[in-house]
Write a protein that holds these residues in place. Structure first.
Motif, short mmCIF file in Angstrom:
data_model
loop_
_atom_site.label_atom_id
_atom_site.label_comp_id
_atom_site.label_asym_id
_atom_site.label_seq_id
_atom_site.Cartn_x
_atom_site.Cartn_y
_atom_site.Cartn_z
N LEU A 1 0.82 -1.20 0.00
CA LEU A 1 0.00 0.00 0.00
C LEU A 1 0.86 1.26 0.00
O LEU A 1 0.38 2.35 0.29
CB LEU A 1 -0.92 0.00 1.22
N GLU A 2 2.15 1.10 -0.33
CA GLU A 2 3.04 2.26 -0.34
C GLU A 2 2.73 3.18 -1.51
O GLU A 2 2.46 2.72 -2.62
CB GLU A 2 4.50 1.79 -0.40
N MET A 3 2.78 4.48 -1.25
CA MET A 3 2.55 5.47 -2.29
C MET A 3 3.74 5.51 -3.25
O MET A 3 4.89 5.34 -2.84
CB MET A 3 2.36 6.86 -1.68
N PHE B 1 5.40 2.76 10.22
CA PHE B 1 4.03 2.32 10.03
C PHE B 1 3.41 3.00 8.81
O PHE B 1 3.54 4.21 8.63
CB PHE B 1 3.18 2.62 11.26
N THR B 2 2.72 2.21 8.00
CA THR B 2 1.89 2.73 6.92
C THR B 2 0.45 2.79 7.43
O THR B 2 -0.01 1.87 8.09
CB THR B 2 1.98 1.83 5.68
N LEU B 3 -0.23 3.87 7.10
CA LEU B 3 -1.57 4.09 7.63
C LEU B 3 -2.63 3.95 6.55
O LEU B 3 -2.48 4.48 5.44
CB LEU B 3 -1.67 5.50 8.24
N MET B 4 -3.71 3.24 6.88
CA MET B 4 -4.87 3.12 6.01
C MET B 4 -6.11 3.44 6.83
O MET B 4 -6.29 2.88 7.92
CB MET B 4 -4.97 1.71 5.43
N VAL B 5 -6.93 4.35 6.35
CA VAL B 5 -8.13 4.74 7.10
C VAL B 5 -9.37 4.39 6.28
O VAL B 5 -9.42 4.59 5.07
CB VAL B 5 -8.12 6.23 7.47
N PHE B 6 -10.36 3.84 6.98
CA PHE B 6 -11.62 3.46 6.37
C PHE B 6 -12.69 4.48 6.77
O PHE B 6 -13.06 4.57 7.95
CB PHE B 6 -12.05 2.07 6.84
N HIS B 7 -13.19 5.24 5.84
CA HIS B 7 -14.22 6.24 6.12
C HIS B 7 -15.60 5.58 6.04
O HIS B 7 -16.06 5.24 4.95
CB HIS B 7 -14.13 7.39 5.12
N TYR B 8 -16.23 5.42 7.19
CA TYR B 8 -17.53 4.75 7.22
C TYR B 8 -18.70 5.73 7.19
O TYR B 8 -19.86 5.31 7.15
CB TYR B 8 -17.65 3.86 8.46
N ASP B 9 -18.41 7.04 7.24
CA ASP B 9 -19.49 8.03 7.32
C ASP B 9 -19.65 8.85 6.05
O ASP B 9 -20.41 9.82 6.02
CB ASP B 9 -19.25 8.97 8.50
N ARG C 1 -2.19 13.16 4.48
CA ARG C 1 -1.72 13.30 3.11
C ARG C 1 -0.92 12.09 2.63
O ARG C 1 -0.79 11.87 1.43
CB ARG C 1 -0.88 14.57 3.00
N SER C 2 -0.40 11.32 3.55
CA SER C 2 0.35 10.12 3.17
C SER C 2 -0.40 8.83 3.47
O SER C 2 0.10 7.73 3.23
CB SER C 2 1.70 10.10 3.90
N ALA C 3 -1.62 8.95 4.02
CA ALA C 3 -2.42 7.77 4.33
C ALA C 3 -3.18 7.28 3.11
O ALA C 3 -3.45 8.05 2.18
CB ALA C 3 -3.40 8.08 5.46
N VAL C 4 -3.54 6.03 3.11
CA VAL C 4 -4.42 5.45 2.09
C VAL C 4 -5.85 5.59 2.60
O VAL C 4 -6.17 5.12 3.70
CB VAL C 4 -4.08 3.98 1.83
N HIS C 5 -6.69 6.25 1.83
CA HIS C 5 -8.07 6.50 2.23
C HIS C 5 -9.03 5.63 1.42
O HIS C 5 -8.93 5.58 0.19
CB HIS C 5 -8.43 7.97 2.00
N VAL C 6 -9.94 4.96 2.12
CA VAL C 6 -10.99 4.18 1.47
C VAL C 6 -12.32 4.59 2.08
O VAL C 6 -12.45 4.63 3.31
CB VAL C 6 -10.78 2.66 1.64
N SER C 7 -13.30 4.89 1.26
CA SER C 7 -14.58 5.37 1.77
C SER C 7 -15.72 4.49 1.28
O SER C 7 -15.83 4.20 0.09
CB SER C 7 -14.81 6.82 1.33
N ILE D 1 -1.81 -8.26 -0.70
CA ILE D 1 -1.61 -6.82 -0.79
C ILE D 1 -0.82 -6.31 0.41
O ILE D 1 -0.03 -5.37 0.30
CB ILE D 1 -2.97 -6.09 -0.89
N VAL D 2 -1.02 -6.91 1.58
CA VAL D 2 -0.33 -6.43 2.79
C VAL D 2 0.83 -7.35 3.17
O VAL D 2 1.33 -7.28 4.29
CB VAL D 2 -1.33 -6.30 3.96
N ALA D 3 1.28 -8.16 2.24
CA ALA D 3 2.34 -9.13 2.54
C ALA D 3 3.68 -8.49 2.85
O ALA D 3 4.56 -9.12 3.42
CB ALA D 3 2.49 -10.11 1.36
N GLU D 4 3.84 -7.23 2.49
CA GLU D 4 5.11 -6.55 2.76
C GLU D 4 5.25 -6.17 4.22
O GLU D 4 6.36 -5.94 4.71
CB GLU D 4 5.22 -5.29 1.89
N TYR D 5 4.14 -6.12 4.96
CA TYR D 5 4.17 -5.57 6.31
C TYR D 5 4.34 -6.68 7.35
O TYR D 5 3.75 -7.75 7.25
CB TYR D 5 2.89 -4.78 6.57
N ASP D 6 5.16 -6.38 8.35
CA ASP D 6 5.43 -7.37 9.39
C ASP D 6 4.19 -7.67 10.23
O ASP D 6 3.93 -8.82 10.59
CB ASP D 6 6.55 -6.88 10.31
N TYR D 7 3.45 -6.61 10.58
CA TYR D 7 2.27 -6.77 11.42
C TYR D 7 1.13 -5.90 10.88
O TYR D 7 1.37 -4.87 10.24
CB TYR D 7 2.55 -6.37 12.88
#
Length: 375
Positions: free
Chosen positions: A74-76, A130-138, A152-158, A176-182
């Motif tokens: 999910l890296e930019m 840490f890479t950040l991904m935010v889920f917009h539920y509203d 500005r560097s987060a991945v946004h999904v709405s 897709i997230v296989a690069e991340y340790d946790y």
């Protein structure tokens, strides 16, 4: 009939047979033109079982061995510059054996009404680790969060009105997230004054935890005793940093747990509000999340199967890095019908738990090759 006539008749028959043969061959060539040989190599996807013939796609058959990559991230990535010098474009990650990175992923459902609390939570996670991904539920878009630097560097999904687990099933595929340790899959309504994510992962690594969670401050909304922060006792259970078991003798009591209980929620168990998965544990856990069930009730009782070993050892609660769970209802409902909506959510959650439990039993009964290690 003279011998000359018989000979002529034979020649005629042979000629007719030759014409019929040529006509059939021509028809075959027209229907099935000659083709070049095709290499039927099907690349194996990292970390998954080999696909059966019915699941092999024309893409896998048509492409050469070295061009298909089974994982991503999910890296930019910038649209300009040298791609081999950019993090997201480094080809070395996907050549030969997969190379582990030193980053983890934090995925959080967010609502604009909780912007200040989310900002405080997210700011605890350093961007270089840490890479950040935010889920917009509203339904609030990225632009409403753009004044926060991390946004500005987060991945946004709405997707309006969807739960954390709905997002996780569709956007956190293990490849897709296989690069991340946790993978941190957290709720937004936690306070992190006493939490350091880097120290947390140091403890998780040292203790060998594949599935874990922070302990809950005892002022939190606590549903199961094992999640409450234990008293730190140096020299016991990793120097007081981690506990893996809950007994009724503790201050909270209840639950019917004792010092030999080995099953959830007495041991080998974490709750679903702030779970943390290793790469391998998430590959298992994400597969367990059902496509049509969105509240994940009942899943917590099965996460120990994803612990890559003995769940009583590899699943635990970290006491020295703890959070306060405020238990604020955040998803859905308006001021006039919040109570009714929450009641409806609980009814569906309970129904989903029954459905998941039934599916688990049916799947276990139908798969003769699988043996339940905790039966």
């Amino acid at each position: 009939m003279s011998s000359r006539k018989r000979f002529s008749l034979r020649v005629l028959l042979v000629f007719l047979l030759v014409l019929l043969f040529l006509a059939g061959a021509t028809n075959t060539l027209l229907q099935h033109p000659a083709r070049s040989p095709v290499n039927c190599y099907v690349p194996a996807v990292h970390g998954t079982e080999e696909q059966g013939p019915k699941k092999q796609t024309s893409v896998g058959k048509a492409l050469s061995r070295g061009i298909v990559h089974g994982t991503s991230s999910l890296e930019m990535v910038s649209m300009v510059g040298d791609p081999e010098q950019q993090h997201g474009g480094r080809p070395s990650l996907y050549v030969g054996e997969f190379q582990q990175s030193s980053k983890s992923l934090v995925a959080i459902p967010v609502g604009i009404k909780n912007k200040a609390a989310v900002d405080k939570l997210v700011s605890k996670f350093p961007a270089d680790r840490f890479t950040l991904m935010v889920f917009h539920y509203d339904g609030a878009g990225e632009e409403q969060w753009d004044d926060l630097e991390w946004s500005r560097s987060a991945v946004h999904v709405s997707a309006r009105g969807q739960t954390k687990w709905w997002f996780a099933k569709r956007f956190l595929h293990p490849d897709i997230v296989a690069e991340y340790d946790y993978v941190f899959l957290w709720d937004e309504d936690v306070e992190v004054d006493a939490f350091d994510p880097v120290r947390y992962l140091d403890i998780v690594n040292r203790e060998g935890l594949e599935v874990s969670q922070t302990a809950l401050d005892r002022r939190s909304e606590i549903h199961h005793g094992i999640t409450a922060r234990a008293q730190l006792r140096p020299g016991v259970q990793g120097g007081g940093d981690v506990h893996r078991r809950f007994c009724t003798a503790s201050a909270l009591g209840g639950g019917g747990c004792d010092d030999i209980s080995s099953g959830p929620p007495c041991a080998g168990w974490v709750e679903m509000m702030v779970p943390v998965f290793s790469r391998a544990a998430w590959r298992c856990g994400q597969g367990m999340v059902q496509n049509d069930l969105v509240h994940a009730w009942g899943l917590d009782y099965k996460l120990g199967y994803c612990a890559q070993g003995d769940r009583t050892l590899k699943v635990g609660v970290v006491d020295s890095e703890y959070v306060l769970h405020r238990g604020v209802p955040t998803l859905g409902g308006t001021e006039g019908n919040v109570a009714a909506f929450r009641s409806a959510v609980r009814r569906r959650s309970h129904a989903e738990m029954q459905i998941f439990d039934r599916r688990w039993k049916e799947a276990a009964a139908n798969d003769v090759s699988w043996t339940d290690p905790y039966q």
